[in-house]
Design an enzyme around this catalytic site. Structure first.
Site, PDB file in Angstrom:
ATOM      1  CB  SER A  20       7.346  32.286 -63.750  1.00  0.00           C
ATOM      2  OG  SER A  20       7.507  30.898 -63.959  1.00  0.00           O
ATOM      3  CE  LYS A  71      16.259  29.073 -70.397  1.00  0.00           C
ATOM      4  NZ  LYS A  71      15.065  29.009 -71.288  1.00  0.00           N
ATOM      5  CG  ASP A 108      14.004  25.704 -73.032  1.00  0.00           C
ATOM      6  OD1 ASP A 108      12.981  25.540 -72.328  1.00  0.00           O
ATOM      7  OD2 ASP A 108      14.774  26.675 -72.898  1.00  0.00           O
ATOM      8  N   GLY A 246       2.589  26.955 -79.104  1.00  0.00           N
ATOM      9  CA  GLY A 246       3.781  26.903 -78.249  1.00  0.00           C
ATOM     10  C   GLY A 246       3.533  26.534 -76.797  1.00  0.00           C
TER      11      GLY A 246
HETATM   12  P1  NAP Z   1      15.796  35.976 -77.213  1.00  0.00           P
HETATM   13  O1  NAP Z   1      17.016  35.179 -76.894  1.00  0.00           O
HETATM   14  O2  NAP Z   1      15.639  37.337 -76.637  1.00  0.00           O
HETATM   15  O3  NAP Z   1      15.675  36.069 -78.815  1.00  0.00           O
HETATM   16  C1  NAP Z   1      14.672  36.840 -79.397  1.00  0.00           C
HETATM   17  C2  NAP Z   1      14.603  36.531 -80.876  1.00  0.00           C
HETATM   18  O4  NAP Z   1      13.519  37.287 -81.428  1.00  0.00           O
HETATM   19  C3  NAP Z   1      15.848  36.957 -81.656  1.00  0.00           C
HETATM   20  O5  NAP Z   1      16.038  36.093 -82.741  1.00  0.00           O
HETATM   21  C4  NAP Z   1      15.462  38.355 -82.119  1.00  0.00           C
HETATM   22  O6  NAP Z   1      16.154  38.796 -83.252  1.00  0.00           O
HETATM   23  C5  NAP Z   1      14.017  38.142 -82.471  1.00  0.00           C
HETATM   24  N1  NAP Z   1      13.271  39.392 -82.494  1.00  0.00           N
HETATM   25  C6  NAP Z   1      12.891  40.142 -81.439  1.00  0.00           C
HETATM   26  N2  NAP Z   1      12.203  41.239 -81.869  1.00  0.00           N
HETATM   27  C7  NAP Z   1      12.172  41.158 -83.228  1.00  0.00           C
HETATM   28  C8  NAP Z   1      11.630  41.986 -84.246  1.00  0.00           C
HETATM   29  N3  NAP Z   1      10.974  43.109 -83.952  1.00  0.00           N
HETATM   30  N4  NAP Z   1      11.762  41.600 -85.528  1.00  0.00           N
HETATM   31  C9  NAP Z   1      12.399  40.448 -85.836  1.00  0.00           C
HETATM   32  N5  NAP Z   1      12.962  39.631 -84.916  1.00  0.00           N
HETATM   33  C10 NAP Z   1      12.838  39.981 -83.626  1.00  0.00           C
HETATM   34  O7  NAP Z   1      14.477  35.186 -76.769  1.00  0.00           O
HETATM   35  P2  NAP Z   1      14.253  33.605 -76.702  1.00  0.00           P
HETATM   36  O8  NAP Z   1      14.484  33.139 -75.324  1.00  0.00           O
HETATM   37  O9  NAP Z   1      15.016  32.989 -77.820  1.00  0.00           O
HETATM   38  O10 NAP Z   1      12.678  33.503 -76.952  1.00  0.00           O
HETATM   39  C11 NAP Z   1      12.108  33.724 -78.243  1.00  0.00           C
HETATM   40  C12 NAP Z   1      10.602  33.516 -78.169  1.00  0.00           C
HETATM   41  O11 NAP Z   1      10.329  32.154 -77.829  1.00  0.00           O
HETATM   42  C13 NAP Z   1       9.917  34.358 -77.092  1.00  0.00           C
HETATM   43  O12 NAP Z   1       8.691  34.776 -77.576  1.00  0.00           O
HETATM   44  C14 NAP Z   1       9.727  33.380 -75.942  1.00  0.00           C
HETATM   45  O13 NAP Z   1       8.599  33.708 -75.135  1.00  0.00           O
HETATM   46  C15 NAP Z   1       9.461  32.102 -76.713  1.00  0.00           C
HETATM   47  N6  NAP Z   1       9.809  30.894 -75.941  1.00  0.00           N
HETATM   48  C16 NAP Z   1       8.820  29.994 -75.747  1.00  0.00           C
HETATM   49  C17 NAP Z   1       9.099  28.849 -75.067  1.00  0.00           C
HETATM   50  C18 NAP Z   1       8.000  27.855 -74.866  1.00  0.00           C
HETATM   51  O14 NAP Z   1       8.132  27.007 -73.973  1.00  0.00           O
HETATM   52  N7  NAP Z   1       6.945  27.892 -75.649  1.00  0.00           N
HETATM   53  C19 NAP Z   1      10.388  28.599 -74.559  1.00  0.00           C
HETATM   54  C20 NAP Z   1      11.387  29.550 -74.802  1.00  0.00           C
HETATM   55  C21 NAP Z   1      11.071  30.706 -75.497  1.00  0.00           C
HETATM   56  P3  NAP Z   1      17.514  39.658 -83.094  1.00  0.00           P
HETATM   57  O15 NAP Z   1      18.601  38.657 -82.853  1.00  0.00           O
HETATM   58  O16 NAP Z   1      17.640  40.374 -84.353  1.00  0.00           O
HETATM   59  O17 NAP Z   1      17.304  40.583 -81.909  1.00  0.00           O
END
Ligand code: NAP
Length: 278
Positions: A20, A71, A108, A246
């Site tokens: 983190s 969360k 977020d 991001g």
């Molecule tokens: P999550 O709930 O696990 O969702 C992951 C997403 O990525 C889903 O839509 C998933 O699709 C897709 N995905 C994963 N592997 C894939 C692949 N090989 N091909 C196509 N799609 C794929 O995660 P999250 O919390 O939403 O986070 C998503 C991203 O945002 C992460 O990289 C996280 O680090 C980033 N994030 C950044 C911030 C920031 O402050 N900048 C905040 C939150 C999150 P499926 O539904 O098909 O599995």
């Protein structure tokens, strides 16, 4: 020691937690603002989470950030839930209120919007259709903020289409679902493009989407911040689009918690961004 003289404590709970970046953000602000307080990472097992949340205020904690995998769960523990946390279905910021209650919020979407407002100063959610890639937890916050900001349409594509369909049912008719393999089609006329998948993150495959139909006026942002400039952002920049990385979302989402817990509003500055990149 009286309750009032206690040094305020805050922290972040997850499991694992070593990765983190929140402790670095909060310690930067505590030092910068000269606030006497501490922020600690806590790896707490799921069986102990509810007890820990009830006990932390007694130890002097004023609030905690919550990260993966808790969360969603913490909404069940909270006594009060903000509207935006309820809409998103998860919380990342818990405040321990003076009356012993736990207030759950999700910042977020706020972090997402503030990052775009700072990174692309003329940008507004209402500028035109938004194209969102991904339908996980982060995409929910993004969609909610587009709706709140008055986006006329939110085009959504996800590898697992059923998850995108579920979000469409939840968020309503402003959300239009596109096939993942034809996601490039949803970029035509889009004012904002968001990668809310984990594609492009260090160790993962790149987000590859044809940008041919994309207007040069579009703003393209990636929630992935490691690396800072993903292949998607690099490509979008090369065709003349404004891009926003991001990292700012991560920094801005921490602002409301810090202000609530330590009583001063911190600012996301270039030195903070640089400190996060070391
Ligand atoms: P999550 O709930 O696990 O969702 C992951 C997403 O990525 C889903 O839509 C998933 O699709 C897709 N995905 C994963 N592997 C894939 C692949 N090989 N091909 C196509 N799609 C794929 O995660 P999250 O919390 O939403 O986070 C998503 C991203 O945002 C992460 O990289 C996280 O680090 C980033 N994030 C950044 C911030 C920031 O402050 N900048 C905040 C939150 C999150 P499926 O539904 O098909 O599995």
């Amino acid at each position: 020691m009286s309750e009032l003289k206690r040094i305020p404590l805050a922290g972040v709970i997850g499991s694992p937690i070593a990765h983190s970046k929140s402790p670095r953000i909060f310690r930067h602000w505590l030092t910068e603002l000269g606030v006497i307080g501490h922020y600690v990472p806590m790896d707490i097992a799921s069986v102990d989470l509810n007890d820990a949340l009830r006990y932390l205020p007694k130890l002097g904690f004023v609030g905690v950030n919550i990260t993966i995998p808790y969360k969603e769960h913490v909404l069940n523990v909270a006594d009060q839930v903000s509207d935006r946390a309820a809409v998103v279905g998860s919380a990342n910021t818990l405040t321990f209120l003076a009356d012993g209650k736990i207030y759950a919020d999700n910042t977020d979407g706020y972090g997402f919007t503030e990052n775009l407002r700072h990174g692309a100063p003329n940008w507004k959610a209402s500028d035109g259709p938004a194209a969102v890639l991904g339908a996980g937890g982060a995409a929910r916050a993004v969609i909610a903020s587009f709706i709140e900001g008055g986006a006329p349409e939110i085009r959504l594509a996800n590898r697992t289409r059923s998850r995108a369909n579920a979000l469409q049912r939840e968020f309503g008719t402003k959300v239009k679902v596109f096939d993942w393999v034809q996601a490039g089609n949803m970029l035509e006329g889009a004012a904002t493009v968001v990668n809310a998948t984990s594609l492009g993150m260090v160790g993962n495959a790149e987000m590859r989407i044809p940008l041919d139909g994309l207007s040069r006026d579009a703003v393209v942002t990636d929630l992935v911040y490691a690396p800072l400039e993903t292949a998607l952002l690099e490509h979008a920049k090369s065709i003349g689009c404004q891009t926003v990385d991001g990292l700012g979302m991560l920094l801005h989402q921490a602002v409301p918690g810090f202000e609530r817990w330590f009583g001063m509003r911190p600012v996301v500055t270039e030195p903070l961004r640089s400190a996060m990149l070391i």
